[in-house]
Design a protein around this motif. Structure first.
Motif, short mmCIF file in Angstrom:
data_model
loop_
_atom_site.label_atom_id
_atom_site.label_comp_id
_atom_site.label_asym_id
_atom_site.label_seq_id
_atom_site.Cartn_x
_atom_site.Cartn_y
_atom_site.Cartn_z
N VAL A 289 0.83 -1.20 0.00
CA VAL A 289 0.00 0.00 0.00
C VAL A 289 0.87 1.26 0.00
N LYS A 290 1.93 1.24 0.80
CA LYS A 290 2.83 2.39 0.87
C LYS A 290 3.51 2.63 -0.48
N ALA A 291 3.95 1.53 -1.12
CA ALA A 291 4.61 1.67 -2.42
C ALA A 291 3.64 2.21 -3.46
N ARG A 292 2.40 1.76 -3.40
CA ARG A 292 1.39 2.26 -4.35
C ARG A 292 1.13 3.74 -4.14
N GLN A 293 1.02 4.15 -2.87
CA GLN A 293 0.78 5.56 -2.57
C GLN A 293 1.94 6.42 -3.07
N GLN A 294 3.16 5.95 -2.86
CA GLN A 294 4.33 6.69 -3.32
C GLN A 294 4.37 6.77 -4.84
N ALA A 295 4.00 5.67 -5.50
CA ALA A 295 3.98 5.66 -6.97
C ALA A 295 2.91 6.62 -7.51
N LEU A 296 1.74 6.64 -6.84
CA LEU A 296 0.68 7.55 -7.26
C LEU A 296 1.11 9.00 -7.10
N GLN A 297 1.74 9.30 -5.97
CA GLN A 297 2.20 10.67 -5.74
C GLN A 297 3.24 11.08 -6.77
N ALA A 298 4.17 10.17 -7.08
CA ALA A 298 5.21 10.48 -8.06
C ALA A 298 4.61 10.67 -9.44
N LEU A 299 3.65 9.82 -9.82
CA LEU A 299 3.03 9.95 -11.14
C LEU A 299 2.23 11.23 -11.23
N ASN A 300 1.47 11.54 -10.19
CA ASN A 300 0.69 12.78 -10.20
C ASN A 300 1.60 14.00 -10.32
N SER A 301 2.73 13.97 -9.63
CA SER A 301 3.69 15.07 -9.72
C SER A 301 4.22 15.22 -11.14
N SER A 302 4.55 14.09 -11.76
CA SER A 302 5.05 14.12 -13.13
C SER A 302 3.99 14.64 -14.10
N LEU A 303 2.75 14.21 -13.89
CA LEU A 303 1.67 14.63 -14.79
C LEU A 303 1.38 16.12 -14.67
N GLN A 304 1.52 16.66 -13.46
CA GLN A 304 1.34 18.10 -13.29
C GLN A 304 2.39 18.88 -14.08
N ALA A 305 3.62 18.38 -14.06
CA ALA A 305 4.69 19.03 -14.82
C ALA A 305 4.43 18.90 -16.32
N ILE A 306 3.94 17.74 -16.73
CA ILE A 306 3.64 17.53 -18.16
C ILE A 306 2.51 18.44 -18.61
N ALA A 307 1.49 18.58 -17.77
CA ALA A 307 0.34 19.43 -18.12
C ALA A 307 0.75 20.89 -18.29
N ALA A 308 1.83 21.28 -17.63
CA ALA A 308 2.29 22.67 -17.71
C ALA A 308 3.12 22.95 -18.97
N LEU A 309 3.42 21.92 -19.76
CA LEU A 309 4.20 22.13 -20.98
C LEU A 309 3.40 22.93 -22.01
#
Length: 422
Positions: A289-309
């Motif tokens: 569960v912890k690994a999934r939460q960390q992966a979700l947070q990392a992906l969401n962070s990456s997607l926010q940066a991508i959306a700003a392109l």
């Protein structure tokens, strides 16, 4: 204090029995067995590692006990977990400590033994009696290294304070008798324990990590109690302290048994083995569960940066989205959920990128095809959406999906065809 029982039993053993226990323990190990004398600043500590599996279980024996304390338990666990048993300084074949004993010094020794054995964290710590205080101190100092905790009829720092309220004179007499009978090798440890009991708290109190935990308590009834702890009032206090201790963890088990005395690992090794397995299973799930939460947070962070392109950086968007999805190692349902949040946030292009990934990664998923169709329809691409909805219906038939699910796909297909006619 629990050392009454522990010392009485340990003092009655003959050296030959201790050696036989060690031979028995060694004989049960797997091919990965490693027995060593670990050098710790000029002292040697006797340690045995064995077993195989995902979990790493480390055992801390009770007062005056050495590694043979676990001789009945380790054969049950060695086929499914990596195990480490060792004898603390001055116990069994281990050299004594030159400095006065302390929880912190014992923990430093354990850290050295773990490093020598090449066992990497996280660890599932198992502590019996006084060993419970030792693993508590170790876990509090190294919370990031701990996967789970198992306390076997554990000592509690408030026990003597509570027993004094029942019969202070008897407790004092028992402590004096124990001090007279204690061999010189164990007197320093006994003095440390008495100091902790008198203070009613551990030195340098620290927060324990909130990890999966099991507390096993003996609730055996003694017809003729030899010590105050074994009287009905003493055992009631014992159980209460254990229950209160277990309650501090958000994911814990409190297992009571009237079939065992203080040495549950000897009287009911299968019960303790099952408790360790349960904690290991809970720890694995918590890690997942912890690994999934960390992966979700990392992906969401990456997607926010991508959306700003910039809008004209579509190729970079696609490349970075692909890289982020590969790094996340998330499953279909998680990616699908994120994509729908992006649709709701009016970011259909980015959502479609995620859903294309799902269709490629899960080509037999009717839900993946239907979800991509919805994103394409939102993007004003009804022909491409129609193809995905048709594929979803075909897969739904193969996958024998519920008719209500199939009806939803059909509605989406009808919507795409209606859009094509406009």
């Amino acid at each position: 204090m629990t050392v009454h029982t522990s010392l009485r039993r340990s003092l009655s053993r003959k050296a030959s029995l201790m050696l036989a226990s060690l031979i028995m323990l060694t004989g049960t190990a797997q091919a990965q067995l490693g027995e060593r004398m670990v050098d710790v600043v000029g002292r040697r500590l006797h340690a045995i590692s064995m077993g195989q599996g995902e979990s790493t279980v480390v055992f801390e024996a009770g007062f005056s006990m050495d590694l043979s304390s676990w001789r009945k338990l380790v054969p049950l666990l060695a086929p499914e977990a990596k195990l480490l048993v060792y004898s603390r300084a001055g116990h069994g074949q281990s050299d004594p400590m030159q400095q006065p004993p302390s929880l912190a010094r014992a923990g430093a020794d354990l850290q050295a033994v773990l490093a020598d054995a090449g066992l990497k964290p996280p660890y599932l710590l198992v502590g019996h009696s006084y060993g419970a205080l030792l693993i508590r101190d170790f876990a509090a100092r190294h919370p990031e290294q701990i996967a789970g905790l198992v306390f076997v009829d554990p000592a509690h720092e408030k026990l003597d304070l509570s027993l004094r309220q029942i019969d202070a004179a008897r407790l004092q007499a028992e402590r004096e008798d124990l001090a007279r009978r204690a061999p010189p090798a164990f007197r320093a440890d006994l003095a440390l324990i008495n100091t902790l009991m008198d203070a009613g708290q551990l030195p340098e109190p620290r927060q324990l990590p909130d990890v999966p935990t099991a507390v096993l308590s003996s609730t055996k009834r003694y017809a003729q109690p030899q010590v105050l702890l074994h009287t009905p009032a003493g055992m009631q206090t014992w159980r209460r302290l254990h229950s209160e201790f277990a309650a501090q963890f958000s994911n814990s088990l409190h297992i009571t048994t009237s079939n065992s005395g203080h040495f549950i690992q000897n009287d009911e090794p299968a019960l303790l083995a099952d408790a360790i397995r349960q904690v290991a299973k809970m720890a694995a799930e918590q890690a997942r569960v912890k690994a999934r939460q960390q992966a979700l947070q990392a992906l969401n962070s990456s997607l926010q940066a991508i959306a700003a392109l910039p809008a004209d950086a579509q190729a970079e968007r696609e490349a970075r989205t692909l890289s982020a999805l590969q790094a996340s190692a998330l499953g279909e349902a998680d990616i699908n959920e994120i994509a729908y949040r992006l649709l709701g946030a009016q970011q259909p292009t980015l959502a479609a990128s995620l859903l294309r990934w799902n269709v490629q990664a899960y080509p037999q998923s009717d839900n993946a095809a239907d979800s991509l169709g919805e994103a394409l329809l939102t993007l004003g691409q009804p022909a491409q959406a129609e193809a995905q909805f048709q594929r979803a219906l075909e897969l739904a038939a193969i996958n024998k999906r519920n008719p209500r699910v199939t009806a939803g796909y059909q509605q989406h297909l009808d919507a795409a065809r209606a859009a094509l006619k406009r």
